[in-house]
Every structure is written in C-alpha cells, then in structure tokens.
Design a protein around this motif. Structure first.
Motif, PDB file in Angstrom:
ATOM      1  N   VAL A 158       3.102   1.347 -21.914  1.00  0.00           N
ATOM      2  CA  VAL A 158       4.044   1.670 -21.476  1.00  0.00           C
ATOM      3  C   VAL A 158       4.523   0.765 -20.530  1.00  0.00           C
ATOM      4  CG1 VAL A 158       3.285   2.153 -18.833  1.00  0.00           C
ATOM      5  CG2 VAL A 158       1.747   2.963 -20.256  1.00  0.00           C
ATOM      6  N   ARG A 159       4.355   0.217 -20.737  1.00  0.00           N
ATOM      7  CA  ARG A 159       4.990  -0.584 -20.271  1.00  0.00           C
ATOM      8  C   ARG A 159       7.107  -0.950 -20.478  1.00  0.00           C
ATOM      9  NH1 ARG A 159       3.835  -5.385 -22.617  1.00  0.00           N
ATOM     10  NH2 ARG A 159       1.846  -5.737 -20.732  1.00  0.00           N
ATOM     11  N   ALA A 160       6.634  -0.311 -21.944  1.00  0.00           N
ATOM     12  CA  ALA A 160       8.594  -0.542 -22.769  1.00  0.00           C
ATOM     13  C   ALA A 160       8.988   1.489 -21.723  1.00  0.00           C
ATOM     14  CB  ALA A 160       8.121  -0.241 -24.343  1.00  0.00           C
ATOM     15  N   ARG A 161       8.680   1.580 -21.379  1.00  0.00           N
ATOM     16  CA  ARG A 161       8.763   2.956 -21.239  1.00  0.00           C
ATOM     17  C   ARG A 161       9.479   2.340 -19.531  1.00  0.00           C
ATOM     18  NH1 ARG A 161       7.461   3.148 -25.619  1.00  0.00           N
ATOM     19  NH2 ARG A 161       7.108   4.770 -26.883  1.00  0.00           N
ATOM     20  N   SER A 162       9.136   1.408 -18.620  1.00  0.00           N
ATOM     21  CA  SER A 162       8.871   1.275 -17.170  1.00  0.00           C
ATOM     22  C   SER A 162      10.592   0.895 -17.064  1.00  0.00           C
ATOM     23  CB  SER A 162       8.670   0.168 -17.249  1.00  0.00           C
ATOM     24  OG  SER A 162       7.394   0.220 -17.458  1.00  0.00           O
ATOM     25  N   GLY A 163      10.952   2.172 -16.154  1.00  0.00           N
ATOM     26  CA  GLY A 163      11.989   2.459 -15.790  1.00  0.00           C
ATOM     27  C   GLY A 163      12.925   3.540 -15.834  1.00  0.00           C
TER      28      GLY A 163
ATOM     29  N   VAL B 128       3.114   7.594 -10.100  1.00  0.00           N
ATOM     30  CA  VAL B 128       3.824   7.794  -8.934  1.00  0.00           C
ATOM     31  C   VAL B 128       4.446   6.016  -9.123  1.00  0.00           C
ATOM     32  CG1 VAL B 128       4.313   7.655  -6.372  1.00  0.00           C
ATOM     33  CG2 VAL B 128       3.406   9.391  -7.135  1.00  0.00           C
ATOM     34  N   ASN B 129       3.873   4.809  -9.025  1.00  0.00           N
ATOM     35  CA  ASN B 129       4.091   3.799  -9.266  1.00  0.00           C
ATOM     36  C   ASN B 129       5.063   3.667 -10.326  1.00  0.00           C
ATOM     37  OD1 ASN B 129       3.521   2.681  -6.606  1.00  0.00           O
ATOM     38  ND2 ASN B 129       1.941   1.902  -7.515  1.00  0.00           N
ATOM     39  N   PHE B 130       4.831   4.409 -11.508  1.00  0.00           N
ATOM     40  CA  PHE B 130       5.677   4.260 -12.449  1.00  0.00           C
ATOM     41  C   PHE B 130       6.804   4.946 -12.698  1.00  0.00           C
ATOM     42  CE2 PHE B 130       6.078   6.325 -16.982  1.00  0.00           C
ATOM     43  CZ  PHE B 130       5.895   4.820 -18.133  1.00  0.00           C
ATOM     44  N   LEU B 131       6.685   6.011 -12.182  1.00  0.00           N
ATOM     45  CA  LEU B 131       8.111   7.143 -11.643  1.00  0.00           C
ATOM     46  C   LEU B 131       9.655   6.432 -10.939  1.00  0.00           C
ATOM     47  CD1 LEU B 131       8.486   9.440 -12.736  1.00  0.00           C
ATOM     48  CD2 LEU B 131       7.905  10.598 -10.218  1.00  0.00           C
ATOM     49  N   TYR B 132       8.698   5.479  -9.829  1.00  0.00           N
ATOM     50  CA  TYR B 132       9.453   4.794  -9.586  1.00  0.00           C
ATOM     51  C   TYR B 132       9.521   3.153  -9.743  1.00  0.00           C
ATOM     52  CZ  TYR B 132      10.217   8.877  -5.405  1.00  0.00           C
ATOM     53  OH  TYR B 132      10.183   9.775  -5.269  1.00  0.00           O
ATOM     54  N   ASP B 133       9.207   3.217 -10.994  1.00  0.00           N
ATOM     55  CA  ASP B 133       9.770   2.184 -10.942  1.00  0.00           C
ATOM     56  C   ASP B 133       8.682   1.063 -10.203  1.00  0.00           C
ATOM     57  OD1 ASP B 133      10.060  -0.013 -12.999  1.00  0.00           O
ATOM     58  OD2 ASP B 133      12.692   0.107 -12.673  1.00  0.00           O
ATOM     59  N   LEU B 134       8.007   1.109  -9.527  1.00  0.00           N
ATOM     60  CA  LEU B 134       7.307   0.023  -8.873  1.00  0.00           C
ATOM     61  C   LEU B 134       7.055  -0.929  -9.688  1.00  0.00           C
ATOM     62  CD1 LEU B 134       6.912   2.349  -5.651  1.00  0.00           C
ATOM     63  CD2 LEU B 134       8.463   0.205  -6.091  1.00  0.00           C
ATOM     64  N   PRO B 135       5.874  -2.377  -8.944  1.00  0.00           N
ATOM     65  CA  PRO B 135       5.455  -3.083 -10.527  1.00  0.00           C
ATOM     66  C   PRO B 135       4.061  -3.585 -10.361  1.00  0.00           C
ATOM     67  CG  PRO B 135       6.097  -3.847  -8.595  1.00  0.00           C
ATOM     68  CD  PRO B 135       6.510  -2.936  -8.578  1.00  0.00           C
TER      69      PRO B 135
ATOM     70  N   ALA C  29      -6.081  -3.016 -18.420  1.00  0.00           N
ATOM     71  CA  ALA C  29      -4.930  -3.744 -18.406  1.00  0.00           C
ATOM     72  C   ALA C  29      -3.183  -3.420 -16.575  1.00  0.00           C
ATOM     73  CB  ALA C  29      -4.092  -3.401 -19.590  1.00  0.00           C
ATOM     74  N   ASP C  30      -3.016  -4.883 -16.500  1.00  0.00           N
ATOM     75  CA  ASP C  30      -2.031  -5.165 -15.947  1.00  0.00           C
ATOM     76  C   ASP C  30      -0.984  -4.971 -16.644  1.00  0.00           C
ATOM     77  OD1 ASP C  30       0.146  -5.255 -13.629  1.00  0.00           O
ATOM     78  OD2 ASP C  30      -1.117  -6.774 -12.430  1.00  0.00           O
ATOM     79  N   ILE C  31      -0.080  -3.736 -16.394  1.00  0.00           N
ATOM     80  CA  ILE C  31       0.959  -3.493 -16.930  1.00  0.00           C
ATOM     81  C   ILE C  31       1.991  -4.777 -16.689  1.00  0.00           C
ATOM     82  CG2 ILE C  31       3.037  -1.470 -17.323  1.00  0.00           C
ATOM     83  CD1 ILE C  31       0.596  -0.786 -18.397  1.00  0.00           C
ATOM     84  N   HIS C  32       2.344  -5.133 -15.972  1.00  0.00           N
ATOM     85  CA  HIS C  32       3.531  -6.033 -14.929  1.00  0.00           C
ATOM     86  C   HIS C  32       2.889  -7.561 -15.069  1.00  0.00           C
ATOM     87  CE1 HIS C  32       6.237  -3.171 -14.839  1.00  0.00           C
ATOM     88  NE2 HIS C  32       5.922  -1.934 -13.878  1.00  0.00           N
TER      89      HIS C  32
END
Length: 264
Positions: free
Chosen positions: A28-33, A97-104, A124-127
């Motif tokens: 998921v982290r690799a796809r953030s943003g 929704v946080n992921f969609l908006y790139d919120l950490p 697991a915390d993504i960020h």
C-alpha cells in the motif's frame, strides 16, 4: 489440546499476522499518492480503491500459503470457507478515504480466530515503521515491545478519538454525541482509521476512542491490541447503541455514560 499448546498456536498466528500485515503495508505504501477509486459501496462517499482489492487479494494469498485451509472474512472480497478451525478477519486498507487523499493515517488490519474467537492480530501503520500486535492472554506489543495505556483517571483530561458513519442519519446522531462529550473532555480527534485509534489507546497516544457503525474487520485486531495492552473495551451491541469503545480504566465509565443515551 493443552492450554500451553493453544497459546503457542495463537502466538504463531500473531507472527503470521505481523508478517502478512507488514508485507501488505509495503504494498500500500508504494501506491500512496496514486490511489484511484474503483467503486463505491454504501454511499457515494464510501469509496473502494483499486489498491483495496489488490491488497486484499495479496493478503489472502499470503495467509493461505502460511495457513492452508483457513477461512477468511474480508472487507472487499467474498468470504472463503476453510476446512479447519482457524479464521482470518482482514481489512486491507483501514482508512481508505485517507489513502485516497494521501493523508498519513492508514493501516492494514489482520485478526486471527480459533473456533470463531479472536486469538491474535496485527495492525501495520502504512506511514510509520510500526506494527501493533497481540495474542489473547499474552499481552500486546508495538514492533515487539510491550505497550500499555495511560493511567489517566478522569474524563476531563482525556484526549478522545472518534470517527463517523457514511450514513447521514447516523451522522446526525453522532453529532449529538459530540455536543455532549466535547465540553466534558480535553479534546476530540477524528483521524480516519479505527484500527490505529484502538492501538493508540493501547499504547497511550490516546486516552479513549469510540465509534458507531463499525464492522468486525474494522476493530477485530485493534480491539484485541487495546484489550491485551490493558485498556477497557466494549464491542458494538444493541446494549451500547452499536458503539465500539476503548479507554483507559479511569475514563471508561464516564465516557460510556455520556455516549450511551436512551435517545440515540
């Protein structure tokens, strides 16, 4: 089967949950943003991204490779009926929704069950480089180190987190809860990941958390982490207005008394 064997088995499932949640968090982290919406569910604002579905498929494959024959209940894909008494409850992205908006504030949540009872889990915390985990009756950990909640004894000093349903009618009720609670506590935060909020109560970053209209995949792993860390937990039921509540022992009763109203 002996109690010691059952505990060892559950501890092994915690290790599996940690491994798979960590791998999924990296995915998921690799796809953030770069998130893109695939569809909506209960309302136009209840979004599912392509990464949600891809990540859940990854998690299922990894779990079944490590624990063949397990059943799996997930947020995005159809349930898998297994052939043994081990089950998994999966939220591939808690905080979509946080992921969609790139919120950490985004997490991966995986809980393990034995005979239908949650026995272990990991969030697991993504960020952050953090994985919260627990085994029933064997405590809770943050990246391997024991955690515990705050010792706060009164609600007026409590930092409380919550979240909101997608249904507009339930949001109106939740707003009424906030008007009762806000004057009685230190402050309120809404950060968008039920699993992380529960874990943060467990490790003392929050004094309390509550939310209405959660599903089992939202809270299964995080609630076990908070409980095993030493927080008081109440899961959704008709007796508490379908609320999940987690708080330090000194705050719990005062918080619950404000939240659970006969009119809600």
């Amino acid at each position: 089967m002996s109690e010691g064997h059952e505990s060892a088995r559950a501890r092994h499932l915690e290790d599996v949950a940690i491994e798979v949640a960590s791998a999924a968090a990296g995915y998921v982290r690799a796809r953030s943003g770069k998130a893109t919406a695939a569809r909506t569910k209960t309302s136009p604002t209840d979004v599912v991204t392509h990464t949600d579905m891809e990540c859940e498929q990854l998690i299922r494959s990894e779990l079944l490779a490590r624990c063949p024959g397990s059943s799996i209940v997930g947020e995005e894909l159809a349930d898998d009926a297994g052939g043994n008494n081990v089950g998994w409850i999966v939220d591939p992205i808690d905080g979509t929704v946080n992921f969609l908006y790139d919120l950490p504030v985004v997490s991966v949540s995986i809980a393990a069950t034995i005979d239908g009872e949650v026995a272990a889990g990991a969030v697991a915390d993504i960020h952050r480089d953090e994985v919260f985990s627990a085994t029933r009756n064997l405590g809770a950990r943050r990246t391997g180190e024991p955690i515990s909640p705050t010792k706060l004894a009164t609600l007026d000093g409590a930092l409380v987190a919550t979240g909101f349903a997608y249904d507009s009618g339930l949001r109106a009720t939740q707003a009424q809860m906030l008007t009762r609670l806000l004057p009685a506590c230190r402050d309120i935060r809404c950060m968008g990941s039920a699993a992380l909020n529960l874990c943060w109560v467990g490790c003392g970053r929050l004094d309390a958390y509550f939310e209405r209209d959660l599903k089992v995949y939202d809270y299964a792993a995080g609630a076990l982490v908070a409980l095993e860390a030493g927080a008081r937990i109440e899961l959704p039921s008709t007796a508490n207005c379908n609320l999940a509540i987690a708080a330090t022992g000194g705050v719990f009763e005062s918080l619950r008394a404000i939240l659970v109203s006969p009119n809600d």
